[in-house]
Scaffold this active site. Structure first.
Site, PDB file in Angstrom:
ATOM      1  CB  SER A 169      -1.048   0.013   1.115  1.00 50.46           C
ATOM      2  OG  SER A 169      -0.621  -0.610   2.261  1.00 50.46           O
ATOM      3  CB  THR A 228      -0.897   3.702   4.333  1.00 47.48           C
ATOM      4  OG1 THR A 228      -1.474   3.276   3.119  1.00 47.48           O
ATOM      5  CG2 THR A 228      -0.981   5.229   4.421  1.00 47.48           C
ATOM      6  CB  THR A 275      -0.885   5.929   0.884  1.00 49.92           C
ATOM      7  OG1 THR A 275      -1.655   4.733   0.869  1.00 49.92           O
ATOM      8  CG2 THR A 275      -1.687   7.033   0.236  1.00 49.92           C
ATOM      9  NE  ARG A 293      -9.919   6.486  -2.213  1.00 51.28           N
ATOM     10  CZ  ARG A 293      -9.078   6.357  -1.198  1.00 51.28           C
ATOM     11  NH1 ARG A 293      -7.777   6.301  -1.404  1.00 51.28           N
ATOM     12  NH2 ARG A 293      -9.519   6.281   0.031  1.00 51.28           N
ATOM     13  CB  VAL A 294      -7.219  11.695  -4.268  1.00 50.05           C
ATOM     14  CG1 VAL A 294      -6.269  12.233  -3.212  1.00 50.05           C
ATOM     15  CG2 VAL A 294      -6.578  11.770  -5.649  1.00 50.05           C
ATOM     16  N   GLY A 295      -7.384   9.662  -1.622  1.00 49.11           N
ATOM     17  CA  GLY A 295      -7.832   9.517  -0.237  1.00 49.11           C
ATOM     18  C   GLY A 295      -7.362  10.656   0.648  1.00 49.11           C
ATOM     19  CG  ASP A 296      -6.618   9.591   4.673  1.00 46.40           C
ATOM     20  OD1 ASP A 296      -6.596   8.670   3.837  1.00 46.40           O
ATOM     21  OD2 ASP A 296      -6.052   9.504   5.776  1.00 46.40           O
ATOM     22  CB  THR A 313      -3.267   4.511   8.530  1.00 46.23           C
ATOM     23  OG1 THR A 313      -3.252   3.453   7.563  1.00 46.23           O
ATOM     24  CG2 THR A 313      -3.473   3.912   9.914  1.00 46.23           C
ATOM     25  N   GLY A 314      -6.026   4.101   7.115  1.00 44.86           N
ATOM     26  CA  GLY A 314      -7.329   3.439   7.045  1.00 44.86           C
ATOM     27  C   GLY A 314      -8.184   4.040   5.948  1.00 44.86           C
TER      28      GLY A 314
HETATM   29  C1  SD4 Z   1      -6.341   5.985   1.745  1.00 47.53           C
HETATM   30  N1  SD4 Z   1      -5.697   6.186   4.038  1.00 47.53           N
HETATM   31  O1  SD4 Z   1      -5.950   6.198   0.605  1.00 47.53           O
HETATM   32  C2  SD4 Z   1      -5.319   5.596   2.794  1.00 47.53           C
HETATM   33  C3  SD4 Z   1      -5.191   4.111   2.825  1.00 47.53           C
HETATM   34  C4  SD4 Z   1      -4.444   3.542   3.986  1.00 47.53           C
HETATM   35  O2  SD4 Z   1      -3.420   1.789   4.964  1.00 47.53           O
HETATM   36  O3  SD4 Z   1      -4.178   4.168   4.964  1.00 47.53           O
HETATM   37  N2  SD4 Z   1      -4.111   2.299   3.936  1.00 47.53           N
HETATM   38  O4  SD4 Z   1      -7.524   6.039   2.059  1.00 47.53           O
END
Ligand code: SD4
Length: 334
Positions: free
Chosen positions: A91, A193, A211, A221-224, A244-245
């Site tokens: 990840s 991550t 990450t 898609r983009v996360g946090d 994370t998560g």
């Molecule tokens: C996300 N927070 O892109 C990241 C993924 C992650 O361990 O933390 N994975 O949503």
């Protein structure tokens, strides 16, 4: 007349004194309690590094920088590079699991002790996006570069272009394609991550986060993780936090910013992490049982905290010369 002048004078100076006394007695202890900042006699636990998940090598690399007298910004960058270069970590960096179209796209951000921030999102073919985020912060008038533009900037800055899809990640993706079932559920025990925070010898705090995002995410898609206040936030007067998560849930509650602001109001890093998880869990219609979010935090004194929704979130902590993996406390106990 003389007497009146005298009375006026003394009552003003007395009033002044009284005011000073009130201000001092109210302000000093409250200020200290409120912000968690350091008074002259207090010691900061430093150098210190904290990072999400079981990341001993990354933390060791960061600690080495600090032990040699390096600064927190260099430390978190060097630490994150270790995870990005490891093809086994699925990840982050090379070997990251791709989006549903088979593209590995990376997100990263970095913050220094001056409150500067740099980030890149949805970057392909560049392994060390944490260093690219730093270049955005230091070499451009912007804070965030996306996709092709970020990749082009990387090439201009001399970054190496390489295919990030390893045979193992390609195989996993091909197996996933058979059902193509997109469940935005995170495997709660298998992350890498990395969000990292460090305090250097000067007592300054920096942070970084890198990450490949959610496996088999929609293209684009983009996360946090690369978003300021979401996956990372640092305020050198107060402390820092990283997440994370499931990034969507972190973003909706601006998790890392929230934690730093809660610490500003007087919470310990642990209390602030717990409160931020509570915000996610207690939302109407929250299906928190189906996803994981974990937070780490550090305040200006070097006190740390961590909390997650599910069990098995852990963090690596380098403090007092020791690098340990520590299991985080968590919300769902039964
Ligand atoms: C996300 N927070 O892109 C990241 C993924 C992650 O361990 O933390 N994975 O949503």
């Amino acid at each position: 007349m003389k007497r009146r002048k005298f009375i006026k004078k003394t009552s003003f100076s007395k009033l002044g004194l009284l005011l000073i006394t009130i201000l001092c007695s109210c302000n000093t202890p409250k200020e200290e309690k409120k912000t968690g900042t350091i008074t002259e006699n207090q010691t900061i636990r430093k150098p210190l590094v904290i990072a999400t998940w079981n990341t001993p090598k990354a933390v060791e690399a960061a600690a080495k920088v600090l032990e040699k007298g390096g600064n927190a910004l260099d430390a978190v960058e060097q630490g994150c590079r270790v995870e990005e270069a490891d093809p086994k970590g699925q990840s982050v960096g090379i070997g990251g699991l791709p989006d549903r179209e088979g593209h590995v796209t990376l997100d990263a951000c970095i913050m220094n002790d001056k409150g500067d921030y740099g980030a890149v999102v949805a970057v392909e073919n560049i392994k060390h996006v944490i260093s690219l985020a730093r270049k955005v912060m230091e070499e451009t008038p912007h804070v965030l570069l996306a996709g092709k533009g970020a990749e082009q900037f990387a090439i201009e800055q001399g970054f190496e272009r390489e295919d990030l899809l390893t045979p193992a990640s390609k195989k996993a993706w091909e197996e996933w394609k058979i059902k193509s079932e997109y469940k935005p559920i995170i495997n709660i025990e298998n992350h890498d991550t990395i969000g990292m925070l460090a305090i250097d010898d000067e007592g300054n705090i920096s942070g970084a986060c890198t990450t490949s995002g959610l496996a088999y995410k929609m293209a684009g898609r983009v996360g946090d993780s690369p978003i300021i206040g979401g996956g990372l936030f640092v305020d050198n007067e107060i402390g820092g936090a990283a997440a994370t998560g499931l990034g969507e849930e972190v973003l909706k509650t601006v998790g890392s910013f929230l934690i730093v602001e809660l610490m500003r109001q007087g919470m310990s890093p642990q209390q602030a992490c717990e409160e931020a998880i509570k915000r996610i869990v207690e939302k109407p219609n929250s299906n928190y049982k189906n996803f994981q979010v974990g937070y780490i935090a550090v305040n200006k004194k070097g006190e740390v905290g961590a909390y997650s929704i599910h069990e098995w979130f852990s963090y690596n902590l380098y403090a007092d010369g020791e690098n340990k993996n520590i299991k985080s406390d968590y919300y769902i106990k039964n």
